[in-house]
Design a protein around this motif. Structure first.
Motif, mmCIF file in Angstrom:
data_model
loop_
_atom_site.group_PDB
_atom_site.id
_atom_site.type_symbol
_atom_site.label_atom_id
_atom_site.label_comp_id
_atom_site.label_asym_id
_atom_site.label_seq_id
_atom_site.Cartn_x
_atom_site.Cartn_y
_atom_site.Cartn_z
ATOM 1 N N VAL A 1 16.607 -2.904 -6.139
ATOM 2 C CA VAL A 1 17.042 -1.593 -6.632
ATOM 3 C C VAL A 1 16.417 -1.322 -7.996
ATOM 4 C CG1 VAL A 1 19.029 -0.346 -7.550
ATOM 5 C CG2 VAL A 1 19.180 -1.433 -5.325
ATOM 6 N N ARG A 2 16.469 -2.342 -8.865
ATOM 7 C CA ARG A 2 15.899 -2.155 -10.201
ATOM 8 C C ARG A 2 14.407 -1.857 -10.133
ATOM 9 N NH1 ARG A 2 19.787 -3.319 -13.884
ATOM 10 N NH2 ARG A 2 21.295 -4.910 -13.242
ATOM 11 N N ILE A 3 13.702 -2.530 -9.198
ATOM 12 C CA ILE A 3 12.265 -2.277 -9.059
ATOM 13 C C ILE A 3 12.031 -0.845 -8.578
ATOM 14 C CG2 ILE A 3 10.227 -2.877 -7.705
ATOM 15 C CD1 ILE A 3 11.274 -5.782 -7.797
ATOM 16 N N SER A 4 12.836 -0.413 -7.611
ATOM 17 C CA SER A 4 12.647 0.935 -7.077
ATOM 18 C C SER A 4 12.950 2.001 -8.122
ATOM 19 C CB SER A 4 13.547 1.154 -5.869
ATOM 20 O OG SER A 4 12.971 0.573 -4.736
ATOM 21 N N ILE B 1 18.275 -5.245 1.449
ATOM 22 C CA ILE B 1 17.128 -5.598 0.609
ATOM 23 C C ILE B 1 15.957 -4.678 0.942
ATOM 24 C CG2 ILE B 1 15.555 -7.435 -0.070
ATOM 25 C CD1 ILE B 1 17.598 -9.430 1.008
ATOM 26 N N GLY B 2 15.704 -4.522 2.247
ATOM 27 C CA GLY B 2 14.592 -3.671 2.672
ATOM 28 C C GLY B 2 14.808 -2.221 2.256
ATOM 29 N N VAL B 3 16.041 -1.729 2.403
ATOM 30 C CA VAL B 3 16.320 -0.342 2.014
ATOM 31 C C VAL B 3 16.090 -0.168 0.522
ATOM 32 C CG1 VAL B 3 18.001 1.492 2.059
ATOM 33 C CG2 VAL B 3 18.072 -0.250 3.774
ATOM 34 N N ALA B 4 16.580 -1.141 -0.256
ATOM 35 C CA ALA B 4 16.429 -1.023 -1.703
ATOM 36 C C ALA B 4 14.959 -0.992 -2.090
ATOM 37 C CB ALA B 4 17.135 -2.185 -2.393
ATOM 38 N N LEU B 5 14.119 -1.730 -1.346
ATOM 39 C CA LEU B 5 12.691 -1.752 -1.677
ATOM 40 C C LEU B 5 12.015 -0.441 -1.323
ATOM 41 C CD1 LEU B 5 11.607 -5.319 -0.523
ATOM 42 C CD2 LEU B 5 11.664 -4.459 -2.843
ATOM 43 N N THR B 6 12.490 0.233 -0.277
ATOM 44 C CA THR B 6 11.773 1.415 0.212
ATOM 45 C C THR B 6 12.451 2.718 -0.177
ATOM 46 O OG1 THR B 6 12.933 1.200 2.298
ATOM 47 C CG2 THR B 6 10.747 0.269 2.203
ATOM 48 N N VAL B 7 13.582 2.650 -0.930
ATOM 49 C CA VAL B 7 14.343 3.879 -1.163
ATOM 50 C C VAL B 7 13.545 4.911 -1.974
ATOM 51 C CG1 VAL B 7 15.519 3.102 -3.258
ATOM 52 C CG2 VAL B 7 16.621 4.751 -1.770
ATOM 53 N N GLY B 8 12.631 4.431 -2.816
ATOM 54 C CA GLY B 8 11.871 5.373 -3.634
ATOM 55 C C GLY B 8 10.747 6.055 -2.880
ATOM 56 N N LEU B 9 10.477 5.617 -1.653
ATOM 57 C CA LEU B 9 9.333 6.164 -0.921
ATOM 58 C C LEU B 9 9.762 7.344 -0.072
ATOM 59 C CD1 LEU B 9 7.905 2.753 0.232
ATOM 60 C CD2 LEU B 9 7.149 4.160 -1.662
ATOM 61 N N GLY C 1 11.128 5.186 6.364
ATOM 62 C CA GLY C 1 11.790 4.810 7.612
ATOM 63 C C GLY C 1 11.040 3.801 8.459
ATOM 64 N N VAL C 2 9.789 4.105 8.789
ATOM 65 C CA VAL C 2 9.028 3.214 9.660
ATOM 66 C C VAL C 2 8.704 1.928 8.925
ATOM 67 C CG1 VAL C 2 7.006 3.033 11.115
ATOM 68 C CG2 VAL C 2 8.044 5.244 10.737
ATOM 69 N N LEU C 3 8.391 2.077 7.641
ATOM 70 C CA LEU C 3 8.088 0.894 6.840
ATOM 71 C C LEU C 3 9.286 -0.049 6.820
ATOM 72 C CD1 LEU C 3 6.073 -0.459 4.973
ATOM 73 C CD2 LEU C 3 7.085 0.783 3.082
ATOM 74 N N LEU C 4 10.474 0.541 6.698
ATOM 75 C CA LEU C 4 11.693 -0.272 6.663
ATOM 76 C C LEU C 4 11.798 -1.155 7.903
ATOM 77 C CD1 LEU C 4 14.445 -0.882 5.351
ATOM 78 C CD2 LEU C 4 15.380 0.944 6.727
ATOM 79 N N SER D 1 0.825 -1.209 0.000
ATOM 80 C CA SER D 1 0.000 0.000 0.000
ATOM 81 C C SER D 1 0.857 1.257 0.000
ATOM 82 C CB SER D 1 -0.948 -0.009 1.196
ATOM 83 O OG SER D 1 -0.213 -0.131 2.375
ATOM 84 N N ALA D 2 2.159 1.124 0.320
ATOM 85 C CA ALA D 2 2.992 2.327 0.384
ATOM 86 C C ALA D 2 3.410 2.792 -1.006
ATOM 87 C CB ALA D 2 4.225 2.064 1.235
ATOM 88 N N ILE D 3 3.543 1.847 -1.942
ATOM 89 C CA ILE D 3 3.995 2.218 -3.289
ATOM 90 C C ILE D 3 2.763 2.487 -4.144
ATOM 91 C CG2 ILE D 3 5.355 1.495 -5.271
ATOM 92 C CD1 ILE D 3 6.898 -0.330 -3.419
#
Lengths: 248, 225
Positions: free
Chosen positions: B220-223, B151-159, B163-166, A147-149
């Motif tokens: 990273v590629r996904i982000s 892995i988690g950082v790479a998934l959330t870097v575009g958001l 921080g909390v999600l990570l 839901s965040a993306i």
């Protein structure tokens, strides 16, 4: 083979097929649910130790099975979506996650209710409870990332990666927690030798497990239909569908 | 044309230089680590008996949180100025470049944690015979935290608010490390052998070292897409 998959996984075809399957799955679920509840609550004998309170097992155990099964579905669907870019797999994964989380919560809640009279505590830090709790966290992580993306395609691919990482981790988490502490009874159905559960209790358990499977199939198709409409809202067939609906 | 190895080395050097230029930021996770640990005696009890019992867990939980907080900077600036995109476009394997970044990150955040931990162990009255085990578990464990966290950082870097999600994504994955590491220090404090737990941490390290760069590169590629 490829053409077959392409045809059947096209959102438009899926939308129609799911619409036709849902009532079937729904009725089968109801039939198994009634049979399972009847067997479980009236036919199966009381346990020699736990008396009648063991009967919550008929909800608790299938819910726990479903919680793991649905996580595997999400991971497999996620892998399919990542590798072959099949949109439908993304939809299935995204709509399965909240159902899986609910089953995990149900397993924890019924376990807690069962634990109070049996172990004398609502919660114990036992291996299986803890790994189920961690599974719930993994589910919530997937849902939160989803839901965040904002872009749905990206969201699906990101949560697919997370689900796959989780799948590698689940056995590690399970065994590490098991080594750490254990109080829960060992598995009684999935042992390689003959099950140590009595047949009169096994029948309602399996009936309920099948009922839960069909419940999941029904609900996931319902959710997936909505998800498909949402994701394909700019395509011509959805526009036609909506205008048909309006003229009626 | 640079070889894979020298590309790895160039990235490692670049990230270390960047970290060195922002020295003050490096101290923050360490300060966090120290402050969190010093809160426990204040919150629970200053008695040595009590603190001794909880010391391994407290140090490890604090290390976990400090590692997680420091992760956010791993890809952030590279994502914002576009160098992450250039990395993804380069003919070098992205997994390898990512591994270099993670290694640099561990050298500036994980390693100081290991050096600091024995002092905090003294503050919490951790028995001396458990000190080497504490250092060994941190040496084996903190790289896992960096690798899995990447892995988690790479998934959330575009958001924007990742921080909390990570923490929600990464902390459940850290649990096995916590169990084995804190368990090993506990056992060592009681005078038992801890080879089993250390082997297990080593196995987890080699697993995450081999698998997580690929997952991170994919993320990273996904982000970036």
């Amino acid at each position: 083979m490829w053409a077959f998959i392409q045809k059947h996984s096209s959102p438009k075809y899926f939308y129609r097929l799911a619409g036709r399957l849902i009532p079937w799955f729904g009725w089968i679920f109801l039939a198994f649910l009634i049979a399972g509840l009847y067997y479980g609550l009236f036919v199966a004998p009381p346990d020699y130790q736990q008396k009648d309170s063991y009967r919550i097992m008929f909800i608790h155990v299938p819910a726990a099975w479903m919680s793991m099964f649905i996580y595997m579905v999400i991971a497999v669907a996620g892998a399919i979506g990542l590798v072959w870019r099949i949109k439908l797999a993304d939809v299935i994964a995204a709509s399965s996650a909240p159902i899986g989380a609910s089953f995990t919560f149900l397993a924890l809640a019924t376990g807690s209710l069962w634990g109070k009279p049996m172990w004398g505590a609502w919660w114990v830090w036992d291996a299986r409870l803890t790994s189920e709790l961690i599974l719930l966290f993994l589910y919530l992580g997937i849902i939160a990332l989803n839901s965040a993306i904002e872009d749905k395609r990206t969201a699906s691919r990101a949560s697919a990666v997370l689900a796959l990482v989780g799948v590698v981790n689940i056995p590690i988490i399970h065994y590490s927690v098991e080594w750490w502490n254990t109080l829960h009874q060992g598995p009684t159905v999935t042992k390689l030798s003959a099950p140590s559960i009595d047949i009169s209790m096994l029948i309602p358990l399996l009936l309920m497990a099948i009922a839960f499977q069909f419940y999941y199939a029904t609900v996931v198709l319902m959710r997936a239909r909505c998800e498909v409409l949402d994701r394909e809202r700019n395509s011509s067939w959805v526009q036609d569908l909506v205008s048909d609906f309006r003229t009626k | 044309m640079v070889s894979d190895f020298s590309a790895f080395y160039i990235f490692l050097k670049r990230d270390l230089t960047l970290a060195y230029r922002h020295r003050s930021e490096l101290a923050n996770p360490l300060l966090f680590f120290v402050i969190v640990i010093s809160l426990f005696p204040l919150g629970i009890s200053p008695e040595s008996k009590v603190l001794q019992g909880i010391a391994p867990g407290v140090i490890w939980v604090a290390a976990l949180l400090a590692a997680m907080l420091s992760l956010d900077s791993l890809f952030r600036s590279d994502f914002e100025d576009g160098s992450l995109e250039q990395m993804a476009l380069s003919p070098r394997s992205l997994s390898l470049l990512v591994l270099a970044k993670v290694l640099a990150h561990w050298l500036v955040t994980g390693l100081p944690l290991i050096l600091l931990a024995p002092f905090l162990g003294v503050l919490l009255f951790l028995p001396e015979n458990a000190m080497w085990t504490l250092i060994a578990t941190l040496a084996l464990g903190t790289p896992i935290l960096s690798l899995v966290g990447a892995i988690g950082v790479a998934l959330t870097v575009g958001l924007r608010r990742g921080g909390v999600l990570l923490s929600l994504l990464v902390l459940p994955l850290y649990i096995p490390v916590l169990i084995f590491a804190a368990g090993a220090v506990n056992e060592a404090a009681r005078g038992f052998s801890v080879a089993g737990q250390l082997y297990f941490l080593g196995a987890l390290l080699s697993l995450s070292l081999t698998l997580s760069p690929f997952a991170t590169a994919a993320a990273v590629r996904i982000s970036l897409s």
